[in-house]
Design a protein around this motif. Structure first.
Motif, PDB file in Angstrom:
ATOM      1  N   SER A  42     -10.317   9.567  -1.265  1.00  0.00           N
ATOM      2  CA  SER A  42      -9.020   9.635  -1.945  1.00  0.00           C
ATOM      3  C   SER A  42      -8.981   8.711  -3.151  1.00  0.00           C
ATOM      4  O   SER A  42      -9.600   7.647  -3.162  1.00  0.00           O
ATOM      5  N   ARG A  84      -5.726   8.236  -4.227  1.00  0.00           N
ATOM      6  CA  ARG A  84      -4.275   8.071  -4.210  1.00  0.00           C
ATOM      7  C   ARG A  84      -3.823   6.729  -3.637  1.00  0.00           C
ATOM      8  O   ARG A  84      -2.905   6.099  -4.155  1.00  0.00           O
ATOM      9  N   TRP A  85      -4.472   6.253  -2.553  1.00  0.00           N
ATOM     10  CA  TRP A  85      -3.978   5.040  -1.894  1.00  0.00           C
ATOM     11  C   TRP A  85      -5.021   3.950  -1.642  1.00  0.00           C
ATOM     12  O   TRP A  85      -4.647   2.778  -1.499  1.00  0.00           O
ATOM     13  N   PRO A 134      -0.460  -3.712  -7.542  1.00  0.00           N
ATOM     14  CA  PRO A 134      -0.988  -2.342  -7.445  1.00  0.00           C
ATOM     15  C   PRO A 134      -2.042  -2.017  -8.503  1.00  0.00           C
ATOM     16  O   PRO A 134      -2.825  -1.088  -8.315  1.00  0.00           O
ATOM     17  N   TYR A 150      -4.755   0.658  -3.629  1.00  0.00           N
ATOM     18  CA  TYR A 150      -3.632  -0.229  -3.322  1.00  0.00           C
ATOM     19  C   TYR A 150      -3.935  -1.068  -2.077  1.00  0.00           C
ATOM     20  O   TYR A 150      -3.644  -2.270  -2.033  1.00  0.00           O
ATOM     21  N   THR A 173       0.838  -1.201   0.000  1.00  0.00           N
ATOM     22  CA  THR A 173       0.000   0.000   0.000  1.00  0.00           C
ATOM     23  C   THR A 173       0.871   1.247   0.000  1.00  0.00           C
ATOM     24  O   THR A 173       0.657   2.179  -0.784  1.00  0.00           O
ATOM     25  N   VAL A 174       1.872   1.262   0.849  1.00  0.00           N
ATOM     26  CA  VAL A 174       2.695   2.466   1.027  1.00  0.00           C
ATOM     27  C   VAL A 174       3.589   2.724  -0.186  1.00  0.00           C
ATOM     28  O   VAL A 174       3.654   3.854  -0.697  1.00  0.00           O
ATOM     29  N   ALA A 200       1.768   4.053  -3.277  1.00  0.00           N
ATOM     30  CA  ALA A 200       1.170   5.359  -2.974  1.00  0.00           C
ATOM     31  C   ALA A 200       2.219   6.457  -2.918  1.00  0.00           C
ATOM     32  O   ALA A 200       1.933   7.620  -3.234  1.00  0.00           O
TER      33      ALA A 200
END
Length: 526
Positions: free
Chosen positions: A96, A98-99, A147, A102, A48-49, A52
């Protein structure tokens, strides 16, 4: 320690041989579900991180999923829409783009880990089940491509769940398992139609295995089948209503692969994706022959029965091998087999589990966590350098938020009403609508069949923002739409080294647009 105590508690002796393993490891290995939880948390956190942090825009399939998800349709010309609904829900919950996609992907991957563990535990005990799951991060399809959340990854837990529930249903025969199997099987079709392939293999096994076949004399399998048919019925109705467009798309995609890929391309990708598994088996020591069977860190379990090994091989490799053979004649997308390798680790441990001891389990754990951390880190480095150092334009390099905000601003400069529809070149048109506050709909390929939510009346009432990159040619019909209208070209920075992107925007006000003629088929899948 006496022989008696060693036979009851073999782990301390194994720990001494390994140099007195830390108490934390001791506790983890006594409770395999804790190591499973650690693996799942590491998978979710890293995958995830890392994306992102480096991906400026979502991958192609994710953008498409977000745009289709807001329409809440049951089926598009490609696939059923459960994955797109999940993406839309993730956005509604977090706000969001953005993340969440993921994390959503990794939650489903981790759910797959858990379901494979449950199946393997039923067959060969918790320790070997854990070892089976620890092999899964070494499979390419559980790492690098994840992803890009799409239908292949949305159906992954359904494949693992169907395999587990079918085994449980045939073993126990209880009505609850058959009903659960019917529900999960039906919902799996909403993730992707290819779930039907696993169901076919499951049905064949049900007829082949004498113990499973005996369950057909009870009413519960038939009740489960009725539940499955009831859940699947709306999809069948919608498929008919759309004139079987998803099947047309699949055929079109296969034709494209045959033209643009080598004959052995698909098989090569699949074998490459599995190539790390024997390496991990060798490094862990499971390929090393022993004079005597290894002693398990927990109570030893008997080897799995032959019918269980057959089941794992049939359900875990059967569909994948069939698709590999079919790819030689029909063409198959390289990622379409991603969900078919859930049981590879379970099959490997079913065959090699007698060699699994404390040292091997520890090495498997280290290698699994190393795979997750190293591959996710390599993904981040590769994606960032690809965009900013090499100047290679990838979907994740596109400045999605800037494009959406610019698109909306250009629209509102010309039209006081909300931006309702975006169209043009699909890739940039989707990005233009993705993060726009008005939540516009995508007019996919400017084709009414592929975007049934865009009606003729809606197009006249709302107008459309036409978006295309520099170098993309408008059709004569599209040129007629914007004849006499201003075209605004905007540059967008996307790389530290490469020149900016140039994107054209044309506002087609309400009352001006009409449908173009239908193109001959779905747009090219690439």
């Amino acid at each position: 320690m006496s022989r008696t105590s060693e036979s009851v508690h073999p782990w301390p002796a194994a720990a001494a041989a390994e140099g007195n393993a830390p108490s934390i490891w001791n506790g983890l290995v006594r409770h395999p579900w804790r190591l499973l939880a650690l693996l799942c948390l590491t998978q979710i956190a890293c995958w995830t991180v890392m994306p992102a942090l480096v991906n400026v825009g979502p991958p192609n399939d994710v953008v498409e999923g977000f745009m289709w998800g807001r329409e809440w349709v049951l089926l598009t010309y490609k696939h059923p829409q459960l994955p797109c609904w999940l993406l839309e829900i993730s956005h509604l919950l977090t706000g969001s783009f953005r993340w969440p996609q993921y994390m959503l992907s990794q939650l489903l991957i981790s759910t797959t880990f858990v379901l494979v563990y449950l199946l393997a535990r039923d067959i060969m005990g918790s320790t070997r089940a854990l070892a089976a799951v620890l092999l899964m991060p070494s499979i390419y399809f559980f790492g690098w491509p994840t992803p890009q959340f799409n239908h292949d990854y949305a159906q992954m837990p359904f494949w693992a769940g169907i395999s587990w529930l079918l085994w449980r249903s045939a073993r126990d025969g209880r009505p609850g398992w058959w009903l659960a199997l019917g529900v999960v099987s039906g919902l799996g079709l909403y993730a992707k139609f290819s779930t039907a392939l696993l169901l076919a293999f499951g049905g064949i096994w049900l007829l082949y295995d004498s113990r499973a076949r005996s369950r057909l004399a009870t009413p519960w399998p038939w009740l489960g089948l009725a539940v499955f048919l009831g859940i699947a019925a709306p999809l069948a109705v919608e498929l008919f209503r759309l004139d079987f467009l998803p099947l047309t798309y699949a055929a079109h995609r296969n034709e494209w692969v045959l033209v643009h890929r080598a004959r052995l391309y698909y098989i090569g990708v699949q074998l490459a994706g599995l190539s790390a598994v024997p390496v991990v088996l060798a490094l862990s020591g499971l390929l090393r022959r022993r004079a005597s069977p290894a002693q398990e860190p927990l109570q030893p379990n008997p080897a799995p029965e032959r019918r269980a090994v057959i089941y794992l091989a049939w359900m875990g490799l059967g569909p994948a091998l069939l698709v590999m053979i079919a790819s030689l004649f029909t063409g198959t997308g390289e990622s379409w087999g991603a969900t078919m390798y859930n049981l590879v680790g379970a099959l490997a441990i079913a065959l090699l589990g007698h060699r699994l001891g404390a040292a091997e389990l520890r090495r498997l754990t280290v290698l699994a966590l190393l795979c997750v951390v190293a591959v996710s880190s390599a993904y981040a480095v590769t994606r960032w350098t690809g965009c900013n150092v090499r100047g290679r334009l990838q979907p994740v390099c596109w400045p999605a938020q800037s494009i959406s905000r610019t698109a909306e601003a250009i629209w509102h400069e010309a039209v006081p009403a909300p931006l309702g529809i975006v169209g043009g070149e699909d890739g940039v048109a989707r990005l233009a609508g993705l993060e726009a506050a008005d939540q516009p709909s995508i007019f996919t390929a400017l084709d009414r069949r592929l975007a049934p939510w865009i009606t003729d009346q809606r197009l006249r009432d709302q107008g459309m923002l036409l978006v295309w990159p520099k170098g993309w040619q408008l059709t004569p019909q599209q040129s007629t739409w914007i004849d006499g209208l201003p075209v605004k070209t905007v540059s967008f920075d996307w790389s530290l080294r490469a020149p900016p992107l140039e994107i054209n925007f044309a506002v087609i006000p309400p009352g001006r647009a009409s449908f173009p003629g239908d193109p001959p088929g779905p747009p090219d899948p690439e």
